[in-house]
Scaffold this motif. Structure first.
Motif, PDB file in Angstrom:
ATOM      1  N   THR A  98       0.793  -1.232   0.000  1.00 43.16           N
ATOM      2  CA  THR A  98       0.000   0.000   0.000  1.00 43.16           C
ATOM      3  C   THR A  98       0.822   1.278   0.000  1.00 43.16           C
ATOM      4  OG1 THR A  98      -0.156  -0.002   2.410  1.00 43.16           O
ATOM      5  CG2 THR A  98      -1.918  -1.116   1.181  1.00 43.16           C
ATOM      6  N   TRP A 149      -6.522  -5.384   1.372  1.00 43.86           N
ATOM      7  CA  TRP A 149      -6.193  -3.976   1.502  1.00 43.86           C
ATOM      8  C   TRP A 149      -6.381  -3.167   0.229  1.00 43.86           C
ATOM      9  CZ3 TRP A 149      -1.506  -6.736   3.548  1.00 43.86           C
ATOM     10  CH2 TRP A 149      -1.702  -7.097   4.872  1.00 43.86           C
ATOM     11  N   ARG A 177      -8.491  -4.148  -2.672  1.00 45.90           N
ATOM     12  CA  ARG A 177      -9.745  -4.309  -3.393  1.00 45.90           C
ATOM     13  C   ARG A 177     -10.874  -3.690  -2.589  1.00 45.90           C
ATOM     14  NH1 ARG A 177     -10.816  -8.406  -7.751  1.00 45.90           N
ATOM     15  NH2 ARG A 177      -8.567  -8.496  -7.846  1.00 45.90           N
ATOM     16  N   LYS A 178     -11.600  -2.791  -3.201  1.00 46.08           N
ATOM     17  CA  LYS A 178     -12.657  -2.060  -2.487  1.00 46.08           C
ATOM     18  C   LYS A 178     -14.005  -2.771  -2.532  1.00 46.08           C
ATOM     19  CE  LYS A 178      -9.863   1.316  -1.727  1.00 46.08           C
ATOM     20  NZ  LYS A 178      -8.942   1.083  -0.660  1.00 46.08           N
ATOM     21  N   ASN A 179     -14.280  -3.503  -3.586  1.00 40.97           N
ATOM     22  CA  ASN A 179     -15.609  -4.111  -3.742  1.00 40.97           C
ATOM     23  C   ASN A 179     -15.568  -5.605  -3.439  1.00 40.97           C
ATOM     24  OD1 ASN A 179     -14.054  -4.754  -5.904  1.00 40.97           O
ATOM     25  ND2 ASN A 179     -15.529  -4.151  -7.467  1.00 40.97           N
TER      26      ASN A 179
END
Length: 200
Positions: free
Chosen positions: A89, A160, A162-164
């Motif tokens: 990240t 960490w 991937r949002k969906n």
């Protein structure tokens, strides 16, 4: 003959990393810099883990099982997860996709792990006068650790980056990441830092 055995074991230990890099699209996107940054982060986390292990763990004199010490080993292994989080990240990566990012970070992490844990024992022992299977098995273990580190990087990418994510899969992803993060303490509790004892 001993040099031949050393080169065979070295190729078995470090060769799959090069094969993985050249066989996947990582070589097309020139992700060697990302892998090198991940390897540097791994070296930093290994140093922190080494200091924590030397500071907080005590050697049992009678060899009894101490659950407190084992729990402390597992907690110290989560330093790897923190380092992997930082590598995925916080490091700046070239314009590469998430799939290539986690593969490059996992490959750099696995290569640094192999060099740190297997190069010195291989150099000292595999050039000996008689053949032993120990170094062949070390090469096979380095290959298994390549898969383990790539899997941990893939799970870290799922957690960490991937949002969906589907809500049903979130506990499964975290449980798998916890199991993978504690695996090295289960499989290599005494041999993890073998290179230090061979150097002295």
């Amino acid at each position: 003959m001993t040099v031949f055995h050393f080169f065979n074991c070295a190729i078995l230990t470090f060769g799959p990393h090069a094969v993985y890099y050249s066989a996947t699209p990582l070589s097309e996107y020139d992700t060697i810099g990302t892998s090198a940054k991940a390897a540097a982060v791994y070296l930093g986390t290994a140093l922190v883990k080494l200091v924590c292990l030397a500071t907080f763990l005590k050697e049992s004199e009678n060899g009894n099982f101490d659950p407190y010490q084992e729990l402390l080993k597992v907690l110290i292994n989560f330093i790897d997860v923190a380092g992997l989080y930082f590598a995925l990240t916080q490091l700046t990566h070239r314009n590469i996709s998430q799939n290539h990012k986690f593969q490059a970070v996992g490959l750099g992490w696995a290569f640094a792990d192999s060099v740190l844990h297997w190069l010195a024992p291989l150099w000292v022992g595999a050039r000996g006068l008689e053949f032993t299977w120990e170094y062949v098995f070390q090469g096979l273990e380095a290959n298994a650790n390549l898969v383990l580190n790539l899997s941990l990087a893939a799970l870290g990418s799922l957690m960490w980056l991937r949002k969906n994510k589907p809500r049903i899969l979130i506990p499964i992803i975290y449980a798998c990441a916890g199991v993978l993060a504690t695996m090295p303490s289960i499989t290599r509790s005494d041999g993890k830092y073998l290179f230090i004892t061979t150097m002295w």
